[in-house]
Design a protein around this motif. Structure first.
Motif, PDB file in Angstrom:
ATOM      1  N   ASP A 162      13.118  37.871   7.256  1.00 45.14           N
ATOM      2  CA  ASP A 162      12.495  39.171   7.543  1.00 45.14           C
ATOM      3  C   ASP A 162      13.596  40.201   7.800  1.00 45.14           C
ATOM      4  OD1 ASP A 162      11.038  41.345   8.365  1.00 45.14           O
ATOM      5  OD2 ASP A 162       9.920  40.295   9.924  1.00 45.14           O
ATOM      6  N   ILE A 163      13.810  41.094   6.862  1.00 39.71           N
ATOM      7  CA  ILE A 163      14.889  42.078   6.995  1.00 39.71           C
ATOM      8  C   ILE A 163      14.645  43.039   8.155  1.00 39.71           C
ATOM      9  CG2 ILE A 163      13.906  43.793   5.398  1.00 39.71           C
ATOM     10  CD1 ILE A 163      16.811  44.216   4.357  1.00 39.71           C
ATOM     11  N   LYS A 164      13.397  43.187   8.578  1.00 37.48           N
ATOM     12  CA  LYS A 164      13.119  44.039   9.733  1.00 37.48           C
ATOM     13  C   LYS A 164      13.847  43.513  10.972  1.00 37.48           C
ATOM     14  CE  LYS A 164       8.480  45.427   8.202  1.00 37.48           C
ATOM     15  NZ  LYS A 164       7.025  45.349   8.500  1.00 37.48           N
ATOM     16  N   GLU A 165      13.876  42.186  11.126  1.00 40.76           N
ATOM     17  CA  GLU A 165      14.554  41.616  12.289  1.00 40.76           C
ATOM     18  C   GLU A 165      16.070  41.776  12.171  1.00 40.76           C
ATOM     19  OE1 GLU A 165      13.230  37.951  13.877  1.00 40.76           O
ATOM     20  OE2 GLU A 165      11.221  38.737  14.146  1.00 40.76           O
ATOM     21  N   THR A 166      16.585  41.696  10.958  1.00 47.58           N
ATOM     22  CA  THR A 166      18.019  41.961  10.762  1.00 47.58           C
ATOM     23  C   THR A 166      18.352  43.393  11.156  1.00 47.58           C
ATOM     24  OG1 THR A 166      18.238  40.326   8.988  1.00 47.58           O
ATOM     25  CG2 THR A 166      19.854  42.106   9.039  1.00 47.58           C
ATOM     26  N   ASP A 244      21.396  33.820   8.942  1.00 52.30           N
ATOM     27  CA  ASP A 244      21.729  35.248   8.985  1.00 52.30           C
ATOM     28  C   ASP A 244      22.318  35.701   7.650  1.00 52.30           C
ATOM     29  OD1 ASP A 244      22.153  37.806   9.970  1.00 52.30           O
ATOM     30  OD2 ASP A 244      24.004  37.280  11.036  1.00 52.30           O
ATOM     31  N   PRO A 245      21.580  35.562   6.553  1.00 57.58           N
ATOM     32  CA  PRO A 245      22.149  35.871   5.235  1.00 57.58           C
ATOM     33  C   PRO A 245      22.539  37.331   5.059  1.00 57.58           C
ATOM     34  CG  PRO A 245      19.774  35.549   5.072  1.00 57.58           C
ATOM     35  CD  PRO A 245      20.174  35.129   6.453  1.00 57.58           C
ATOM     36  N   TYR A 272      22.538  23.216  -1.600  1.00 60.26           N
ATOM     37  CA  TYR A 272      22.074  23.995  -0.444  1.00 60.26           C
ATOM     38  C   TYR A 272      20.795  24.772  -0.803  1.00 60.26           C
ATOM     39  CZ  TYR A 272      26.423  23.329   2.267  1.00 60.26           C
ATOM     40  OH  TYR A 272      27.456  22.810   2.990  1.00 60.26           O
ATOM     41  N   PRO A 273      19.707  24.091  -1.076  1.00 64.18           N
ATOM     42  CA  PRO A 273      18.511  24.809  -1.565  1.00 64.18           C
ATOM     43  C   PRO A 273      17.927  25.808  -0.578  1.00 64.18           C
ATOM     44  CG  PRO A 273      17.984  22.513  -1.046  1.00 64.18           C
ATOM     45  CD  PRO A 273      19.463  22.630  -0.993  1.00 64.18           C
ATOM     46  N   LEU A 274      17.931  25.486   0.713  1.00 65.24           N
ATOM     47  CA  LEU A 274      17.359  26.407   1.698  1.00 65.24           C
ATOM     48  C   LEU A 274      18.219  27.666   1.814  1.00 65.24           C
ATOM     49  CD1 LEU A 274      15.208  27.031   3.807  1.00 65.24           C
ATOM     50  CD2 LEU A 274      16.617  25.826   5.508  1.00 65.24           C
ATOM     51  N   ALA A 275      19.528  27.488   1.861  1.00 63.75           N
ATOM     52  CA  ALA A 275      20.435  28.640   1.924  1.00 63.75           C
ATOM     53  C   ALA A 275      20.279  29.510   0.682  1.00 63.75           C
ATOM     54  CB  ALA A 275      21.880  28.167   2.068  1.00 63.75           C
ATOM     55  N   ILE A 281      15.865  35.728  -1.066  1.00 63.07           N
ATOM     56  CA  ILE A 281      14.930  36.586  -0.333  1.00 63.07           C
ATOM     57  C   ILE A 281      15.674  37.787   0.237  1.00 63.07           C
ATOM     58  CG2 ILE A 281      13.470  36.723   1.736  1.00 63.07           C
ATOM     59  CD1 ILE A 281      12.740  33.759   1.223  1.00 63.07           C
ATOM     60  N   ALA A 282      16.833  37.535   0.848  1.00 69.05           N
ATOM     61  CA  ALA A 282      17.605  38.615   1.474  1.00 69.05           C
ATOM     62  C   ALA A 282      18.080  39.628   0.442  1.00 69.05           C
ATOM     63  CB  ALA A 282      18.798  38.018   2.232  1.00 69.05           C
ATOM     64  N   ILE A 283      18.562  39.162  -0.704  1.00 71.34           N
ATOM     65  CA  ILE A 283      19.029  40.080  -1.752  1.00 71.34           C
ATOM     66  C   ILE A 283      17.882  40.940  -2.263  1.00 71.34           C
ATOM     67  CG2 ILE A 283      19.915  40.171  -4.120  1.00 71.34           C
ATOM     68  CD1 ILE A 283      21.658  37.715  -3.403  1.00 71.34           C
ATOM     69  N   ASP A 284      16.732  40.317  -2.495  1.00 74.73           N
ATOM     70  CA  ASP A 284      15.567  41.084  -2.971  1.00 74.73           C
ATOM     71  C   ASP A 284      15.138  42.130  -1.939  1.00 74.73           C
ATOM     72  OD1 ASP A 284      15.478  39.690  -5.331  1.00 74.73           O
ATOM     73  OD2 ASP A 284      13.901  38.304  -4.696  1.00 74.73           O
ATOM     74  N   GLN A 285      15.141  41.744  -0.653  1.00 72.46           N
ATOM     75  CA  GLN A 285      14.745  42.682   0.400  1.00 72.46           C
ATOM     76  C   GLN A 285      15.739  43.835   0.502  1.00 72.46           C
ATOM     77  OE1 GLN A 285      14.525  40.082   3.818  1.00 72.46           O
ATOM     78  NE2 GLN A 285      12.349  39.642   3.511  1.00 72.46           N
ATOM     79  N   ALA A 286      17.039  43.522   0.451  1.00 79.67           N
ATOM     80  CA  ALA A 286      18.058  44.568   0.555  1.00 79.67           C
ATOM     81  C   ALA A 286      17.985  45.523  -0.641  1.00 79.67           C
ATOM     82  CB  ALA A 286      19.450  43.932   0.652  1.00 79.67           C
ATOM     83  N   ARG A 287      17.735  44.995  -1.819  1.00 78.77           N
ATOM     84  CA  ARG A 287      17.601  45.858  -2.997  1.00 78.77           C
ATOM     85  C   ARG A 287      16.385  46.766  -2.868  1.00 78.77           C
ATOM     86  NH1 ARG A 287      18.553  41.090  -7.430  1.00 78.77           N
ATOM     87  NH2 ARG A 287      20.827  41.218  -7.611  1.00 78.77           N
TER      88      ARG A 287
END
Length: 628
Positions: A162-166, A244-245, A272-275, A281-287
């Protein structure tokens, strides 16, 4: 959420999203009544997920709803808390209660006793091994007391998906700050003054590497994140990416701005499938928010990131081999110079930094170089994350200031040696490091100190061994690894390490001769001096360090044909002593029926028929079977 168009918008979002995280971050003493809002965070790292932490989250939410507390309690998945030995973990804020070894069926009791009745679930609290005392709060646990979490600052705190929490923990604020307030040279100056050195093993100053890459002119430059974590027992980088990606994505963008790069690559092993999933997810959210891609925060800066998978080759942790693998070629190192900062990916200037290194960068830029350089020693600034494993009570990830001693990590944070056994050695730096004896337990951990005693920092593996470990066998274990992982490009590594392994194998089989000791030393030094890359140059370290500090064990194997630790099978025999009570358990368990004796009489082992499986030793209820 829509695109974020300015640093001011980002700061407003921080104010909005940080409110719900303040209670989780507040580790002060807190007297919480039944009317307090509770936040339950559940470890969602690889280890805990394999132990059904997702089911724990589901059950907790169901039980909270049943209890009518949906408006008073929130459950979130988070990253690794670091205390891997005791996962899955459930932490309840604001009272900072830390439950360990939680199972899905414990959810009902946690909600009923802790949230409804205001009592602790005593059986799920951690018990300190040294004092046999239950500890309720995370900040009162010896495992955490001496830690200083910078690279791991958000792991176990935020929901990594959840990028909101980041954003709520100042994520991307450092990027916004440098894009609007600082020049690339000013950013590099901060990194130089901070003293941050590469955490992947080499320890090269980050600011200096960025400065080199910036100085070369090119139409395209690259930032590469090295997530090819290959040391046996090491999982620092994996845990950061899982927990914390966004900190790594932000740091890569900062590095790109500093050297003039617009493209980034994360090179991560496919195991490292989970990582990988959380990175995607993080890249898509940041974009989607405009924090990656074109015209970030309307500053005119462009930077985007792709993921490339590695096949798990240890040598691809070396930056030139990694670059070749990204290009689709065989992962082999090349001579330097030219260094990647001049000619790297696709022959363009390239900066390669590992995950832990990058995770420190946003914190440094937000808090300043003086803050960071005040932590650690004169030559090794900041903190270091170690994967503490082996024969130790508290297995897990620990992050401590540089200069912390091995004794503090092993006996205070790590809780001492398992089962009351005696400490023998600790291997630092993975297969490229050395085995450090008890006489050096009080050495301060930094790059230079570890090198001075025949070991190295490496990426942060730390394997603890007790008196039941044979140091000759340990050296052989690490040589087996490096022989398997050698790319084969240079003769010293390809052939020399194989010869080292053959000698060690002869010694552990009882076929060693006195001349082998000189051969081991001479060959090890030749390999160190002539190998092409760091893998070969450091491969003999386990041999040289064990010979320096545990030569008596080598001599026992060669001259006495005996393994003092009772590990090497060909040098081992079992004997039944007068303690035997004639229970017949050993005879019944023996797979080759080489034990004879009547009930209530002393039994005897036929050593010629014994296959040395150790079953008699394991099942004897009175310790009458001994190793010789």
């Amino acid at each position: 959420m829509s695109r974020i168009n300015s640093l001011e918008e980002l700061k407003e979002l921080y104010k909005q999203y940080s409110e719900g995280l303040k209670i989780r971050q507040d580790h002060s003493k807190h007297d919480c009544s039944e009317h307090c809002n509770r936040y339950l965070t559940v470890c969602g790292g690889t280890g805990c997920k394999s132990a059904e932490s997702d089911k724990i989250v589901e059950n907790l939410r169901n039980e909270i709803e049943k209890a009518g507390l949906s408006d008073k309690a929130t459950v979130e998945i988070t990253g690794c808390f670091g205390f891997c030995e005791k996962g899955p973990i459930v932490k309840i804020s604001p009272d900072n209660t830390f439950y360990v070894s939680v199972k899905p069926e414990d959810a009902e009791e946690i909600v009923k006793k802790h949230l409804v009745e205001g009592e602790f679930v005593d059986r799920l609290l951690y018990e300190e091994p040294s004092v046999e005392k239950k500890v309720q709060r995370q900040d009162e646990m010896s495992f955490y007391k001496k830690q200083l979490r910078i690279a791991l600052r958000n792991c176990g705190l935020i929901n990594p998906e959840d990028i909101k929490e980041t954003i709520g923990v100042q994520g991307y604020q450092a990027l916004g700050k440098i894009l609007t307030e600082m020049t690339p040279d000013e950013v590099i100056d901060v990194m130089n003054k901070s003293g941050l050195r590469g955490r992947g093993g080499g320890g090269f100053p980050v600011g200096k590497k960025w400065s080199f890459a910036k100085s070369y002119k090119s139409d395209q430059k690259y930032i590469i994140c090295n997530a090819d974590e290959g040391d046996p027992g090491a999982f620092m980088d994996r845990s950061i990416l899982e927990g914390d990606p966004h900190s790594v994505l932000e740091a890569m963008a900062i590095a790109g701005y500093s050297i003039g790069a617009s493209k980034g690559v994360i090179y991560i092993r496919a195991e490292y499938p989970l990582a990988i999933n959380r990175l995607k997810i993080a890249i898509d959210q940041a974009r989607s928010l405009g924090l990656l891609g074109e015209n970030i925060l309307n500053t005119g800066f462009n930077f985007d990131i792709d993921i490339k998978y590695g096949a798990g080759a240890f040598v691809c942790g070396e930056e030139t081999a990694l670059i070749h693998s990204v290009e689709g070629c065989r992962g082999e190192p090349t001579n330097k110079p030219p260094f990647p900062a001049e000619s790297g990916l696709w022959n363009k200037p390239t900066c390669v930094n590992n995950v832990e290194t990058l995770a420190n960068i946003p914190a440094i830029l937000m808090n300043g170089s003086t803050w960071y350089s005040s932590i650690g020693t004169s030559t090794s600034k900041g903190t270091k994350v170690f994967a503490l494993a082996g024969n130790i009570n508290n297995v897990g990830l620990v992050e401590v200031p540089m200069g912390t001693t091995l004794r503090e990590i092993i006996y205070e944070i790590g809780g001492g040696i398992k089962n009351g056994h005696k400490f023998k050695a600790v291997q630092t730096g993975g297969p490229s490091g050395g085995c450090i004896p008890a006489s050096h337990l009080d050495i301060a951990i930094d790059y230079e100190s570890l090198t001075s005693i025949g070991s190295m920092m490496g990426s942060g593996g730390m394997i603890v061994m007790d008196e039941n470990n044979c140091m000759v066998d340990i050296a052989k274990f690490y040589l087996e690894f490096t022989v398997d992982e050698s790319c084969g490009k240079c003769t010293p590594c390809r052939i020399g390490n194989k010869r080292l392994l053959e000698i060690l194998t002869r010694i552990t089989n009882g076929q060693g001769v006195p001349e082998d000791l000189d051969k081991l030393r001479e060959l090890s030094q030749t390999i160190k001096d002539t190998s092409l890359c760091g893998l070969g140059q450091t491969a003999p370290n386990p041999v040289l360090s064990t010979m320096e500090y545990f030569l008596d064990e080598y001599e026992a194997h060669i001259f006495e044909k005996r393994c003092p630790s009772g590990v090497c099978k060909n040098l081992l025999s079992y004997e039944i002593t007068d303690k035997c009570i004639g229970c017949t358990k050993c005879a019944k368990k023996c797979p080759v029926s080489c034990i004879s004796g009547s009930v209530k009489e002393k039994h005897v082992i036929n050593t010629n028929a014994c296959i040395k499986c150790g079953e008699c030793f394991n099942v004897c209820p009175v310790a009458a079977v001994i190793k010789k």
